[in-house]
Design an enzyme around this catalytic site. Sequence first.
Site, mmCIF file in Angstrom:
data_model
loop_
_atom_site.group_PDB
_atom_site.id
_atom_site.type_symbol
_atom_site.label_atom_id
_atom_site.label_comp_id
_atom_site.label_asym_id
_atom_site.label_seq_id
_atom_site.Cartn_x
_atom_site.Cartn_y
_atom_site.Cartn_z
ATOM 1 N N CYS A 84 -52.827 5.554 -79.157
ATOM 2 C CA CYS A 84 -52.977 4.255 -78.510
ATOM 3 C C CYS A 84 -53.961 3.434 -79.325
ATOM 4 O O CYS A 84 -54.908 3.973 -79.895
ATOM 5 C CB CYS A 84 -53.514 4.428 -77.087
ATOM 6 S SG CYS A 84 -53.574 2.879 -76.145
ATOM 7 N N CYS B 91 -44.727 11.410 -65.287
ATOM 8 C CA CYS B 91 -45.646 10.513 -65.991
ATOM 9 C C CYS B 91 -45.289 10.589 -67.473
ATOM 10 O O CYS B 91 -45.363 11.654 -68.080
ATOM 11 C CB CYS B 91 -47.073 10.986 -65.724
ATOM 12 S SG CYS B 91 -48.329 10.074 -66.638
ATOM 13 N N CYS C 5 -61.198 6.908 -72.447
ATOM 14 C CA CYS C 5 -59.887 7.562 -72.443
ATOM 15 C C CYS C 5 -59.701 8.470 -73.658
ATOM 16 O O CYS C 5 -59.987 8.081 -74.791
ATOM 17 C CB CYS C 5 -58.798 6.496 -72.402
ATOM 18 S SG CYS C 5 -57.136 7.183 -72.407
ATOM 19 N N CYS D 171 -55.396 12.245 -65.515
ATOM 20 C CA CYS D 171 -55.500 10.904 -66.081
ATOM 21 C C CYS D 171 -56.470 10.868 -67.244
ATOM 22 O O CYS D 171 -57.592 11.337 -67.131
ATOM 23 C CB CYS D 171 -56.026 9.926 -65.040
ATOM 24 S SG CYS D 171 -54.968 9.767 -63.645
ATOM 25 N N GLU E 222 -46.991 13.815 -74.984
ATOM 26 C CA GLU E 222 -47.027 14.642 -73.782
ATOM 27 C C GLU E 222 -46.478 13.873 -72.583
ATOM 28 O O GLU E 222 -46.555 12.648 -72.528
ATOM 29 C CB GLU E 222 -48.472 15.070 -73.497
ATOM 30 C CG GLU E 222 -49.019 15.952 -74.610
ATOM 31 C CD GLU E 222 -50.442 16.454 -74.358
ATOM 32 O OE1 GLU E 222 -50.729 17.574 -74.771
ATOM 33 O OE2 GLU E 222 -51.253 15.730 -73.748
ATOM 34 N N CYS F 297 -59.897 2.051 -75.202
ATOM 35 C CA CYS F 297 -60.732 2.152 -73.994
ATOM 36 C C CYS F 297 -61.705 3.315 -74.186
ATOM 37 O O CYS F 297 -61.312 4.413 -74.564
ATOM 38 C CB CYS F 297 -59.856 2.382 -72.759
ATOM 39 S SG CYS F 297 -58.693 1.042 -72.468
HETATM 40 N N1 SAH Z 1 -52.358 2.128 -71.323
HETATM 41 C C1 SAH Z 1 -51.886 2.087 -69.977
HETATM 42 C C2 SAH Z 1 -51.238 3.368 -69.556
HETATM 43 C C3 SAH Z 1 -52.147 4.565 -69.537
HETATM 44 S S1 SAH Z 1 -52.566 4.841 -67.901
HETATM 45 C C4 SAH Z 1 -53.035 1.670 -69.068
HETATM 46 O O1 SAH Z 1 -54.152 1.530 -69.546
HETATM 47 O O2 SAH Z 1 -52.796 1.413 -67.901
HETATM 48 C C5 SAH Z 1 -53.977 5.664 -68.015
HETATM 49 C C6 SAH Z 1 -54.686 5.636 -66.685
HETATM 50 O O3 SAH Z 1 -55.607 6.702 -66.721
HETATM 51 C C7 SAH Z 1 -55.476 4.367 -66.544
HETATM 52 O O4 SAH Z 1 -55.434 3.854 -65.259
HETATM 53 C C8 SAH Z 1 -56.869 4.793 -66.872
HETATM 54 O O5 SAH Z 1 -57.762 4.043 -66.160
HETATM 55 C C9 SAH Z 1 -56.877 6.221 -66.437
HETATM 56 N N2 SAH Z 1 -57.835 7.047 -67.195
HETATM 57 C C10 SAH Z 1 -58.058 7.036 -68.511
HETATM 58 N N3 SAH Z 1 -59.018 7.932 -68.843
HETATM 59 C C11 SAH Z 1 -59.384 8.533 -67.685
HETATM 60 C C12 SAH Z 1 -60.297 9.568 -67.377
HETATM 61 N N4 SAH Z 1 -61.004 10.193 -68.300
HETATM 62 N N5 SAH Z 1 -60.410 9.943 -66.088
HETATM 63 C C13 SAH Z 1 -59.647 9.347 -65.134
HETATM 64 N N6 SAH Z 1 -58.767 8.392 -65.389
HETATM 65 C C14 SAH Z 1 -58.630 7.972 -66.641
#
Ligand code: SAH
Length: 345
Positions: free
Chosen positions: A112, A105, A119, A334, A92, A116
């Site tokens: 991945c 984006c 996420c 995000c 996506e 985390c």
């Molecule tokens: N793997 C890379 C690129 C993905 S960016 C990284 O970790 O930076 C993903 C962004 O979305 C990150 O800054 C993460 O903190 C944020 N993110 C992930 N899950 C989220 C959620 N449920 N709500 C808000 N932000 C989130």
Amino acid sequence: MDRIDYRSLTREELEDWARDLGLPAFRGRQLFSWVWRPGFQDFSQMTDFPKTLRKMVAEEGMLTELQVLAEQHSVDGTIKFAWGLPDGLVVESVVISARGHKTLCISSQVGCAMGCRFCNTARMGFHRHLVPSEIAGQVLGMLRHIGTGERPTNIVFMGMGEPLANYANVLKSIHILTDDLGLNFSLRRITVSTCGLVPEILRLGRDTDVGLAISLQAPDDKTRSQIMPINLHYPLPRLIEACHSYRLSRRRRITFEYVLLAGINDSLEQAYLLTRLLRGIPSKINLIPYNEGSNPLFKCPPHEHILLFQQVLRDANYSATIRKTRGQDISAACGQLYAELKGRD
Ligand code: SAH
């Protein structure tokens, strides 16, 4: 042998390809410029190539085209695209319109491997790396679909995947995105976001001048390791040291992303610790209200509390903004990108 995927090659690589075939290097350059034009459909359009050469180009290689499987529009103007890849997997990308400019984006991997806890993409697990034609191809696809109007100016590697775990392909796609014969974006307006792969952060600083964003999420190792397994490999002292030595061009700063999770990383003491942790790094802090999803362990703190957290950072003279949630109604915000892979092989 596999045919060459022309859109996975940089301008220099296509020049080498031409030379290897005994052609002048400019033929490679011309081909590069053709395949990245939004209006390009097939090799027969390359009228500045002799017919025989066009035929050879068509036989020697191929073009990876991403198929639009879905295009969803949010009430706030955000558009989310789901792309079908040649092997049937799905990624996506999102177009975000804010304050008069558009940001794209994009994803760097299918799924991945970083795990985390908060996420959604992590829940997919890791499927595979994207190749440059699939990374820069998302941008080409979006330019084609959003059509007329303001041309997007910014690109963020904040979609699915960990870009620095797919280093070579991401770097090549940055070359393609910023080449004036390619997609002609400004290096200054491209940001790579990482959960903190220290060796690759240092490499990135040496290889290119893109913006760096670090998904920090906690100011202490104990909290960070609980929510981000990568912290066990590269704990905060190493990550912060890498940030200190990251080569920043003048006027540039590192962005620190901090998803606020109620009761986990949002205490005012943690805000204070954060100000100490980042001391001396040219930085801006982006506070991200957690987008609540399938994991009931995580909740977004109340807005008033987020403001207090922000104030602690501001009182210590940090630039700290609260990211406005965009595209939530279409799961484009995000951490919400999650492709349904069931039924595909
Ligand atoms: N793997 C890379 C690129 C993905 S960016 C990284 O970790 O930076 C993903 C962004 O979305 C990150 O800054 C993460 O903190 C944020 N993110 C992930 N899950 C989220 C959620 N449920 N709500 C808000 N932000 C989130």
